[in-house]
Scaffold this motif. Sequence first.
Motif, PDB file in Angstrom:
ATOM      1  N   LYS A 161      18.615  -5.114 -21.221  1.00  0.00           N
ATOM      2  CA  LYS A 161      19.217  -6.372 -20.772  1.00  0.00           C
ATOM      3  C   LYS A 161      18.157  -7.380 -20.344  1.00  0.00           C
ATOM      4  O   LYS A 161      18.281  -8.574 -20.624  1.00  0.00           O
ATOM      5  CB  LYS A 161      20.176  -6.105 -19.593  1.00  0.00           C
ATOM      6  CG  LYS A 161      21.549  -5.604 -19.985  1.00  0.00           C
ATOM      7  CD  LYS A 161      22.423  -5.449 -18.748  1.00  0.00           C
ATOM      8  CE  LYS A 161      23.830  -4.999 -19.113  1.00  0.00           C
ATOM      9  NZ  LYS A 161      24.682  -4.841 -17.909  1.00  0.00           N
ATOM     10  N   GLU A 207      26.299  -3.714 -24.480  1.00  0.00           N
ATOM     11  CA  GLU A 207      27.522  -3.411 -23.737  1.00  0.00           C
ATOM     12  C   GLU A 207      28.076  -2.017 -24.032  1.00  0.00           C
ATOM     13  O   GLU A 207      29.012  -1.576 -23.377  1.00  0.00           O
ATOM     14  CB  GLU A 207      28.590  -4.459 -24.053  1.00  0.00           C
ATOM     15  CG  GLU A 207      28.170  -5.881 -23.726  1.00  0.00           C
ATOM     16  CD  GLU A 207      27.738  -6.057 -22.279  1.00  0.00           C
ATOM     17  OE1 GLU A 207      28.321  -5.404 -21.386  1.00  0.00           O
ATOM     18  OE2 GLU A 207      26.783  -6.830 -22.037  1.00  0.00           O
ATOM     19  N   ASN A 208      27.500  -1.331 -25.003  1.00  0.00           N
ATOM     20  CA  ASN A 208      28.005   0.006 -25.375  1.00  0.00           C
ATOM     21  C   ASN A 208      27.222   1.065 -24.608  1.00  0.00           C
ATOM     22  O   ASN A 208      26.190   1.557 -25.069  1.00  0.00           O
ATOM     23  CB  ASN A 208      27.870   0.209 -26.888  1.00  0.00           C
ATOM     24  CG  ASN A 208      28.571   1.475 -27.365  1.00  0.00           C
ATOM     25  OD1 ASN A 208      28.890   2.360 -26.578  1.00  0.00           O
ATOM     26  ND2 ASN A 208      28.797   1.562 -28.672  1.00  0.00           N
ATOM     27  N   ASP A 245      23.719  -2.043 -29.067  1.00  0.00           N
ATOM     28  CA  ASP A 245      24.662  -2.969 -28.452  1.00  0.00           C
ATOM     29  C   ASP A 245      24.557  -2.813 -26.930  1.00  0.00           C
ATOM     30  O   ASP A 245      24.863  -1.744 -26.388  1.00  0.00           O
ATOM     31  CB  ASP A 245      26.077  -2.652 -28.933  1.00  0.00           C
ATOM     32  CG  ASP A 245      27.147  -3.524 -28.293  1.00  0.00           C
ATOM     33  OD1 ASP A 245      26.788  -4.408 -27.471  1.00  0.00           O
ATOM     34  OD2 ASP A 245      28.333  -3.312 -28.584  1.00  0.00           O
ATOM     35  N   GLN A 284      19.698   0.748 -20.126  1.00  0.00           N
ATOM     36  CA  GLN A 284      20.540  -0.432 -20.323  1.00  0.00           C
ATOM     37  C   GLN A 284      19.956  -1.641 -19.597  1.00  0.00           C
ATOM     38  O   GLN A 284      19.902  -2.757 -20.144  1.00  0.00           O
ATOM     39  CB  GLN A 284      21.955  -0.151 -19.834  1.00  0.00           C
ATOM     40  CG  GLN A 284      22.945  -1.278 -20.134  1.00  0.00           C
ATOM     41  CD  GLN A 284      24.336  -0.968 -19.628  1.00  0.00           C
ATOM     42  OE1 GLN A 284      24.519  -0.513 -18.494  1.00  0.00           O
ATOM     43  NE2 GLN A 284      25.334  -1.197 -20.468  1.00  0.00           N
TER      44      GLN A 284
END
Length: 362
Positions: free
Chosen positions: A239, A202-203, A200, A235
């Motif tokens: 993304k 956003e995690n 995920d 991250q």
Amino acid sequence: MFKNILAKLFDIFKQYHSKEMIANLDTKVIKYKLNEVEIITTVVDDIKPNCYVVSIYNATVAYAEDELSKITIKYQKIISKILIKLFSFILKVINIDKIQMLNNYMLSTNFYPESFNSIDLQKLREMAINDYPAHTLLLRSVNNIQNHRLYCNLLKDNWLPITFRQVYLFNDYSECDKHINYRRDKKLRDDKRYEFIEVDIENFALFERAVALYNQLYLDKYSQHNVQFTPLYLQELVKKEILHLRMLYDHKYNKYVGVVGLIGEDNIVTAPIVGYDFSYSKKEALYRRVIAYAMEYARDNKLQLNLSSGAGQFKVRRGATAELEYVFVYTKHLSIVKRVIWYLVSIITNYFYAGLLKKLKL
């Protein structure tokens, strides 16, 4: 996935300082553009604490010192220690890390897609030397199997080859099927206790866990000189769809116990992110599971897999081919002293270190 990687990497390094992305990385990141091809390049001015992906000193001295423990024959270890000490002195005298590394992804393995092979190598070289006339030019991660055209072009253009390490390539998966270890590892996918799960974005805690698992293998077990990724960098890579990242989840104990991250260009993919929970028994085969995922991903997507260096016997037993990997160096614009020393480094690594890599299967 795996499109315009260099442009996306450059955007990340424009936004953040290099140490925010890779904790042990200290470099300037610039970009050249030639025939609509963007080439990301790192520039370092002197020897300092740094990551081997931008530092020849750390790649040839600091990292080599970590490898000494793997040599069990006494006379070979003594000779290797003497050579490393000699290397260290010489490299410091000529400030070996005054370098410009072209096409540098700042990963354990760089890529050379068709777009790079199509450019005028001499023109790129001239542009780079014009901007940094006192810096040595380098290209990392060149092997004669997956980069044959570039390998030949560099030799023709008077670049010096320096043996860096031995990497393990999966180019023919029909060969893998002949190996019982490969077939056993494939069956691990039938185990419902463990599942590879997409991260995920956003995690942030998941990226922290991914880094912790990677660190257990690459930093704690192998070497602190390996790439020290930050959770923020992983991250950002996910993304921007640069990194295919999966976490291995243990349904029995409800926790993430492994990680694998893949990056590719054209038809070649590598796995710069691999890690697992060292508190688990070897019987749980966590390392086998994450490598099996990388191999099946490459096979399913008809990609060649470069599994970098290390764990040589493990990889060969699953169908990998061992191949020497080189750093190519251009020195004709430098002083005669530096040129001679680079030439000696090339001779020593190609005629001593290369044989040692093959014999010890490092």
